[in-house]
Design a protein around this motif. Structure first.
Motif, PDB file in Angstrom:
ATOM      1  N   LEU A 287       0.828  -1.210   0.000  1.00 46.67           N
ATOM      2  CA  LEU A 287       0.000   0.000   0.000  1.00 46.67           C
ATOM      3  C   LEU A 287       0.860   1.257   0.000  1.00 46.67           C
ATOM      4  CD1 LEU A 287      -2.742  -1.066   2.585  1.00 46.67           C
ATOM      5  CD2 LEU A 287      -2.990  -0.917   0.096  1.00 46.67           C
ATOM      6  N   ALA A 288       1.919   1.243   0.801  1.00 48.59           N
ATOM      7  CA  ALA A 288       2.799   2.410   0.868  1.00 48.59           C
ATOM      8  C   ALA A 288       3.516   2.627  -0.463  1.00 48.59           C
ATOM      9  CB  ALA A 288       3.813   2.228   1.992  1.00 48.59           C
ATOM     10  N   ARG A 289       3.940   1.526  -1.105  1.00 46.67           N
ATOM     11  CA  ARG A 289       4.624   1.650  -2.403  1.00 46.67           C
ATOM     12  C   ARG A 289       3.701   2.261  -3.445  1.00 46.67           C
ATOM     13  NH1 ARG A 289       8.886  -1.279  -4.573  1.00 46.67           N
ATOM     14  NH2 ARG A 289       8.660  -2.987  -3.062  1.00 46.67           N
ATOM     15  N   VAL A 290       2.473   1.750  -3.520  1.00 46.54           N
ATOM     16  CA  VAL A 290       1.516   2.245  -4.506  1.00 46.54           C
ATOM     17  C   VAL A 290       1.163   3.705  -4.227  1.00 46.54           C
ATOM     18  CG1 VAL A 290      -0.836   2.000  -5.377  1.00 46.54           C
ATOM     19  CG2 VAL A 290       0.575  -0.029  -5.016  1.00 46.54           C
ATOM     20  N   ALA A 291       0.892   4.030  -2.968  1.00 45.10           N
ATOM     21  CA  ALA A 291       0.509   5.401  -2.615  1.00 45.10           C
ATOM     22  C   ALA A 291       1.628   6.382  -2.911  1.00 45.10           C
ATOM     23  CB  ALA A 291       0.109   5.462  -1.144  1.00 45.10           C
ATOM     24  N   GLY A 292       2.840   6.040  -2.523  1.00 45.52           N
ATOM     25  CA  GLY A 292       3.965   6.944  -2.764  1.00 45.52           C
ATOM     26  C   GLY A 292       4.223   7.153  -4.239  1.00 45.52           C
ATOM     27  N   TRP A 293       4.156   6.066  -4.998  1.00 46.58           N
ATOM     28  CA  TRP A 293       4.398   6.163  -6.451  1.00 46.58           C
ATOM     29  C   TRP A 293       3.332   7.029  -7.112  1.00 46.58           C
ATOM     30  CZ3 TRP A 293       2.014   4.928 -11.051  1.00 46.58           C
ATOM     31  CH2 TRP A 293       2.829   4.830 -12.182  1.00 46.58           C
ATOM     32  N   LEU A 294       2.070   6.797  -6.764  1.00 45.33           N
ATOM     33  CA  LEU A 294       0.990   7.575  -7.383  1.00 45.33           C
ATOM     34  C   LEU A 294       1.039   9.044  -6.992  1.00 45.33           C
ATOM     35  CD1 LEU A 294      -1.980   5.080  -7.144  1.00 45.33           C
ATOM     36  CD2 LEU A 294      -1.163   6.174  -9.240  1.00 45.33           C
ATOM     37  N   ALA A 295       1.322   9.314  -5.737  1.00 40.60           N
ATOM     38  CA  ALA A 295       1.397  10.716  -5.303  1.00 40.60           C
ATOM     39  C   ALA A 295       2.442  11.463  -6.124  1.00 40.60           C
ATOM     40  CB  ALA A 295       1.721  10.786  -3.819  1.00 40.60           C
ATOM     41  N   HIS A 296       3.582  10.819  -6.345  1.00 41.57           N
ATOM     42  CA  HIS A 296       4.660  11.454  -7.107  1.00 41.57           C
ATOM     43  C   HIS A 296       4.275  11.618  -8.573  1.00 41.57           C
ATOM     44  CE1 HIS A 296       8.654  12.479  -8.492  1.00 41.57           C
ATOM     45  NE2 HIS A 296       8.686  11.401  -9.272  1.00 41.57           N
ATOM     46  N   ARG A 297       3.748  10.558  -9.172  1.00 42.45           N
ATOM     47  CA  ARG A 297       3.444  10.604 -10.604  1.00 42.45           C
ATOM     48  C   ARG A 297       2.289  11.549 -10.912  1.00 42.45           C
ATOM     49  NH1 ARG A 297       7.910   9.164 -13.112  1.00 42.45           N
ATOM     50  NH2 ARG A 297       8.600   7.040 -12.602  1.00 42.45           N
ATOM     51  N   LEU A 298       1.251  11.544 -10.082  1.00 44.66           N
ATOM     52  CA  LEU A 298       0.113  12.429 -10.346  1.00 44.66           C
ATOM     53  C   LEU A 298       0.458  13.878 -10.081  1.00 44.66           C
ATOM     54  CD1 LEU A 298      -2.822  10.249  -8.971  1.00 44.66           C
ATOM     55  CD2 LEU A 298      -2.087  10.556 -11.348  1.00 44.66           C
ATOM     56  N   ASP A 299       1.365  14.121  -9.143  1.00 44.08           N
ATOM     57  CA  ASP A 299       1.813  15.490  -8.913  1.00 44.08           C
ATOM     58  C   ASP A 299       2.620  15.984 -10.113  1.00 44.08           C
ATOM     59  OD1 ASP A 299       2.091  17.812  -7.080  1.00 44.08           O
ATOM     60  OD2 ASP A 299       4.209  17.339  -7.267  1.00 44.08           O
ATOM     61  N   GLU A 300       3.445  15.103 -10.672  1.00 46.93           N
ATOM     62  CA  GLU A 300       4.219  15.467 -11.870  1.00 46.93           C
ATOM     63  C   GLU A 300       3.296  15.796 -13.047  1.00 46.93           C
ATOM     64  OE1 GLU A 300       6.792  12.140 -12.668  1.00 46.93           O
ATOM     65  OE2 GLU A 300       8.529  13.220 -11.886  1.00 46.93           O
ATOM     66  N   ALA A 301       2.155  15.073 -13.099  1.00 47.88           N
ATOM     67  CA  ALA A 301       1.238  15.263 -14.235  1.00 47.88           C
ATOM     68  C   ALA A 301       0.344  16.475 -14.079  1.00 47.88           C
ATOM     69  CB  ALA A 301       0.371  14.016 -14.376  1.00 47.88           C
ATOM     70  N   SER A 302       0.262  17.029 -12.871  1.00 49.10           N
ATOM     71  CA  SER A 302      -0.675  18.124 -12.621  1.00 49.10           C
ATOM     72  C   SER A 302      -0.289  19.391 -13.378  1.00 49.10           C
ATOM     73  CB  SER A 302      -0.715  18.422 -11.116  1.00 49.10           C
ATOM     74  OG  SER A 302      -1.206  17.293 -10.408  1.00 49.10           O
ATOM     75  N   PRO A 303      -1.266  20.094 -13.946  1.00 47.23           N
ATOM     76  CA  PRO A 303      -0.980  21.317 -14.707  1.00 47.23           C
ATOM     77  C   PRO A 303      -0.324  22.419 -13.873  1.00 47.23           C
ATOM     78  CG  PRO A 303      -3.221  20.522 -15.126  1.00 47.23           C
ATOM     79  CD  PRO A 303      -2.686  19.726 -13.974  1.00 47.23           C
ATOM     80  N   HIS A 304      -0.502  22.354 -12.531  1.00 43.95           N
ATOM     81  CA  HIS A 304       0.016  23.458 -11.717  1.00 43.95           C
ATOM     82  C   HIS A 304       1.536  23.453 -11.643  1.00 43.95           C
ATOM     83  CE1 HIS A 304       0.277  20.207  -8.702  1.00 43.95           C
ATOM     84  NE2 HIS A 304       1.134  20.980  -8.081  1.00 43.95           N
ATOM     85  N   ARG A 305       2.169  22.361 -12.108  1.00 39.23           N
ATOM     86  CA  ARG A 305       3.626  22.276 -11.996  1.00 39.23           C
ATOM     87  C   ARG A 305       4.296  23.116 -13.074  1.00 39.23           C
ATOM     88  NH1 ARG A 305       6.108  18.644  -8.861  1.00 39.23           N
ATOM     89  NH2 ARG A 305       7.860  18.623 -10.277  1.00 39.23           N
TER      90      ARG A 305
END
Length: 305
Positions: A287-305
């Motif tokens: 669960l921690a691996r999936v959550a950490g990976w998604l948080a990073h990848r979705l933040d990278e994909a966000s338009p606000h970056r």
């Protein structure tokens, strides 16, 4: 504002209303979000079927909420709050329902545009492979997903499951799968009886001929694929196929002692251990691996970056 669950209604393409839950993290939105797709059978939004309680939905939603990611999951047709007969729903119907749920999630005002991912387990992972090539999907997580023709995956599973049974039962288990496949392929009905059991023939016919490899080759967003070495339902060697076919950023993990139920088992892998394993929680490290990976990848994909 803290973590909260919101009851949602999602319109499928044919008008059926899928009942689900959206878990929103603390703080004001819009939030990055994922659609969670479960495995096969009569599963509700949490991945439970009667007494077989996988509990993946709430477990993953809690882990993702802690890192600021929302999670949508829904009851399959004919289960929980969703109407229908689950025994007559096809494999392709499940994929189309997943696409409709994905569109509904992405359209919400409390979900961040461009920061939507898909997480799938077992059959859900195979549908996540198909959704991964759609516009607007920013990341894909595949938990115990097969990467070969459906019939080949089923026969591999049947052999592994039979091998973990007492010797007198092994030929019976092998014969049952062979009889199921033959009966389903010979019938055009949605539901057939095999050895007195009602079987979703439509789902099986469509699953047997499905080959996810072309979908994998069309995924251009980051992919995380995880399968356990103790999985007796999906061959962990398929991780190599996923890694080779996905043209973009792909990360694969073959986890020692992880089973298809996403729990650890330090003994000999067998479906006979499932009742014992289900008394424990989903593996916290997974669960921690999936959550950490998604948080990073979705933040990278966000338009606000």
């Amino acid at each position: 504002m803290g973590v909260r669950d919101v009851e949602v209604s999602l319109a499928a393409d044919d008008g059926v209303v899928l009942a689900g839950t959206l878990t929103l993290p603390a703080g004001e939105g819009p939030h990055p979000a994922v659609l969670l797709l479960h495995g096969s059978g009569r599963l509700d939004r949490e991945g439970n079927a009667g007494r077989v309680r996988l509990g993946l939905g709430s477990s993953l939603a809690a882990a993702l909420a802690r890192v600021g990611v929302a999670t949508l999951r829904y009851d399959r047709r004919g289960v929980g709050g969703t109407p229908g007969d689950w025994r007559s729903v096809g494999f392709d119907d499940n994929r189309r329902d997943a696409e409709a749920a994905l569109r509904a999630l992405a359209a919400r005002s409390d979900v961040r545009t461009g920061a939507v991912g898909v997480v799938g387990h077992s059959e859900g992972a195979v549908h996540a492979m198909s959704l991964g090539g759609l516009p607007g999907v920013a990341a894909v997580v595949l938990l115990a997903g097969f990467a070969r023709r459906g019939e080949d995956a089923l026969r591999w599973q049947a052999e592994k499951v039979a091998g973990g049974l007492p010797a007198p039962l092994r030929p019976v288990a092998r014969a049952l799968v062979g009889r199921q496949v033959a009966r389903v392929e010979a019938s055009g009905a949605d539901v057939v009886r095999v050895f007195g059991m009602r079987l979703n023939a439509r789902w099986m016919r469509e699953m047997l001929v499905h080959d996810p490899r072309s979908a994998l080759a069309a995924v251009r967003v980051p992919v995380l694929a995880v399968t356990g070495e103790k999985d007796v339902q999906v061959d962990a060697a398929d991780l190599d196929v996923i890694r080779d076919l996905v043209p973009g950023d792909v990360e694969v993990h073959r986890v020692p002692d992880l089973t298809h139920l996403l729990r650890l088992d330090h003994g000999v892998p067998s479906v006979r251990s499932y009742p014992r394993l289900l008394r424990g929680p989903v593996d916290a490290d997974l669960l921690a691996r999936v959550a950490g990976w998604l948080a990073h990848r979705l933040d990278e994909a966000s338009p606000h970056r």
